[in-house]
Design an enzyme around this catalytic site. Sequence first.
Site, PDB file in Angstrom:
ATOM      1  N   GLY A  45       0.907  -1.025  -0.265  1.00 17.30           N
ATOM      2  CA  GLY A  45      -0.028  -0.021   0.001  1.00 17.30           C
ATOM      3  C   GLY A  45       0.926   1.182   0.003  1.00 17.30           C
ATOM      4  N   GLU A  46       0.554   2.227   0.692  1.00 14.87           N
ATOM      5  CA  GLU A  46       1.304   3.361   0.718  1.00 14.87           C
ATOM      6  C   GLU A  46       1.975   3.554   2.141  1.00 14.87           C
ATOM      7  OE1 GLU A  46       2.549   5.346  -1.812  1.00 14.87           O
ATOM      8  OE2 GLU A  46       1.575   3.882  -3.072  1.00 14.87           O
ATOM      9  N   SER A  47       3.396   3.362   2.048  1.00 13.12           N
ATOM     10  CA  SER A  47       3.816   3.198   3.593  1.00 13.12           C
ATOM     11  C   SER A  47       3.872   4.622   4.304  1.00 13.12           C
ATOM     12  CB  SER A  47       5.483   3.057   3.085  1.00 13.12           C
ATOM     13  OG  SER A  47       6.006   4.119   2.255  1.00 13.12           O
ATOM     14  N   CYS A  50       6.268  -5.538   0.230  1.00 13.83           N
ATOM     15  CA  CYS A  50       6.253  -3.926  -0.410  1.00 13.83           C
ATOM     16  C   CYS A  50       6.363  -2.738   0.680  1.00 13.83           C
ATOM     17  CB  CYS A  50       5.321  -3.836  -1.545  1.00 13.83           C
ATOM     18  SG  CYS A  50       5.615  -2.424  -2.477  1.00 13.83           S
ATOM     19  N   ARG A  73      12.857   3.646  -1.266  1.00  7.98           N
ATOM     20  CA  ARG A  73      11.479   3.644  -1.704  1.00  7.98           C
ATOM     21  C   ARG A  73      11.518   3.930  -3.232  1.00  7.98           C
ATOM     22  NH1 ARG A  73       8.762   7.872  -0.012  1.00  7.98           N
ATOM     23  NH2 ARG A  73       6.816   6.735   0.767  1.00  7.98           N
ATOM     24  N   ILE A  85       5.528  -3.507  -7.920  1.00 10.22           N
ATOM     25  CA  ILE A  85       4.896  -2.201  -8.173  1.00 10.22           C
ATOM     26  C   ILE A  85       5.295  -1.228  -7.366  1.00 10.22           C
ATOM     27  CG2 ILE A  85       2.414  -1.352  -7.864  1.00 10.22           C
ATOM     28  CD1 ILE A  85       1.176  -4.223  -8.129  1.00 10.22           C
ATOM     29  N   ARG A  86       5.791  -0.519  -8.093  1.00  2.35           N
ATOM     30  CA  ARG A  86       6.310   0.985  -7.513  1.00  2.35           C
ATOM     31  C   ARG A  86       7.269   0.371  -6.301  1.00  2.35           C
ATOM     32  NH1 ARG A  86       4.101   6.345  -7.396  1.00  2.35           N
ATOM     33  NH2 ARG A  86       4.277   6.171  -5.093  1.00  2.35           N
ATOM     34  N   HIS A  88       4.787  -8.811  -4.511  1.00  2.00           N
ATOM     35  CA  HIS A  88       3.596  -8.952  -3.774  1.00  2.00           C
ATOM     36  C   HIS A  88       3.104 -10.440  -4.161  1.00  2.00           C
ATOM     37  CE1 HIS A  88       2.498  -4.657  -2.945  1.00  2.00           C
ATOM     38  NE2 HIS A  88       3.251  -4.400  -4.209  1.00  2.00           N
ATOM     39  N   GLU A 117       0.828 -11.812  -2.668  1.00  2.00           N
ATOM     40  CA  GLU A 117      -0.683 -11.974  -2.398  1.00  2.00           C
ATOM     41  C   GLU A 117      -1.456 -11.631  -3.612  1.00  2.00           C
ATOM     42  OE1 GLU A 117       1.319  -9.257  -1.739  1.00  2.00           O
ATOM     43  OE2 GLU A 117       0.017  -7.230  -1.985  1.00  2.00           O
TER      44      GLU A 117
END
Lengths: 302, 198
Positions: free
Chosen positions: B48-50, B80, B108, B140-141, B178, B180
Site C-alpha cells: 500500500g502506501e507506506s 512492499c 522507496r 509495483i512501485r 507482492h 498476495e
Amino acid sequence: MSENMNWSERQTSVWRTNVGLAEMLKGGVIMDVVTPEQAKIAEDAGASAVMALERVPADIRADGGVARMSDPKMIRGIQEAVSIPVMAKCRIGHFMEARILEALGVDFIDESEVLTPADDQFHVDKRAFKVPFVCGCRNLGEALRRIGEGAVMIRTKGEAGTGDVIEAVRHMRTLMGDIRALTVLPSDQLMTAAKDMGAPFDLVEEVARTGKLPVPNFSAGGVATPADAALMMHLGAESVFVGSGIFKSGDPVKRAKAIVEAVVHYNDPAKLAEISEDLGEPMVGINCDDLGDKERLAVRGW
Amino acid sequence: MVQTVGVLALQGAFAKHIAMFRQLGLHAKEVRQVSDLDGVHGLCIPGGESTAMSKMMVRWDLLSPLKERLCSGMPVLGTCAGLILLSNHVRDWEELPRLGGLDVTVQRNAYGRQIDSFGAPVELNLAQDKSTSPYSGVFIRAPRIEEHEVGADVEILGTRAGEAVLVRQGNILAATFHPELTDDDRIHRWFINTMMNS
C-alpha cells in the site's frame, strides 16, 4: 487451459501489474489537488494518492467553458512535491492527452467526465497504454465496457463538484445491485443480460461467477464529510475519491485527515463520531436536484 | 488449534492477504486498532502506501503495541510497503515513523513510477520447499534493498537478477514484491509452516 477460465485470467502481465497498483490504493482516499502545497497537505493527511488538476470540479462547474488536461508543468510540480502516486485526468476519448500524461509518468490516468469530452462516441482504447486508467460508471454495463477497453479501476461517477452525495449513492447502489442480479441468473440467460446492458459477454460471465468486478471499485463525486466516505464504503466502495470536498471546505487540513480516518474506521460509529468533531465548515455544495440536465457531468460518456 | 493472522488493514492490499491466509486454512482478521491484536499469533503488514500506513499507525497508537509483539518474537510477513515499515533504515526518509527490526537499508520507489512497474521471475531459496517451478514476482512501485546494506543476521531467501527481494531475519519475513497478488501461495505457505508453526 480450461475453457471456463475467467476473462481476468487471460489478461497481460501489464494489466496484472496495473490492477496491482489499484489494489494498493484500496482502503484509502484519493484527493484532488491543484498545487504542490495542497498535494503536500493531502500526503501529510494520509492520502493514498493525489489527483493533479488545475481546477477542482466545483470551480470547473462555476467557471464553465471547456475543461482540458492540466498544464504538464503543474503536474510535474506535484510529482516533485509528493512520493505517493500522482494521477491526472484526460478528456473522454482524448487519447493524445492520455499519451502526454503517460509521457509525463503519471501513475494513473482518469479518463474523466469532469473534463469536457473530446469524443462523443469512443472512449480511449486503454489497452494500448502501459499506464493504468480509471474510468467512471453509473451502472454495471458502463463499468464492464470500460473494463473491456482496459480500465484497471472503476469509480462510480456520482456528481462531481456538488458536495451532494445522492448521485454517488445512486450509482454505487445501481452497480452493486446489477452485480447481485447477475449472480442469480442461470447461464443460459447471460447472453441476453450482456446484450441488454451492452457489456462484453466474457466479463458478464465472470461477474456472474465471482459476484464482483474483476478490478477494484472505488467511489467518487459528491463526498464531502467523513460520514459520506463511510457511507460509500458500506455500500461497496473499496476506496474513496474526494474532489472539491476537501479544499473547498473551511479547514482542509483537518477535513482531509478526518476523511482518511473515516475510510479506515467506516465500521466503527463511535470512532466516526470522534473523527467528525469540529471540522469547520464543509463545502457549501449544490443540491443535485437543482441541476439542469445540461449541468450534469455524470451523463458524459456512455 | 487453528492459528490467527492479524493483517494490518489501515490501507492497501490487506484483503488479498486475508484471502490467501484463509485459503491456506488459517484464521485471518483485519487489524485497525490495538484491541484487534487480541488472539493473534502472527502478523502481516501489506503493500500500500507506506506514508499513509505510517500516519495511521501513529494516529491510532499502533506503533508501540506492534513493536512489542515483534520484539517478543511474533512472526510477521511484510510485503512492499510492509517491508519498508519493517526496515531499520529508509534511504532519504529516516524520519518515517515505522516498526523497524529488519537490518537492511531500503530505497522507496526505487524502480521509478508506475510505468516502470514490472513482473519478473524470482529465484526462491526456501528450505523445505521442493518445488522447482519458477516464481513470478509482481513489483509495483517497488522498494529496493540496497546491496551493501544487508545485516549479517539477514538471510536472503529470494533474488531477482541477483538482487535480494525476499529476506528473513528471525521472526521477520519480508518481500519487495507482492506474493498476495498471484495464485502462487508458496511464500505464504512457507511463512505459515516455517515461521508460525515453529
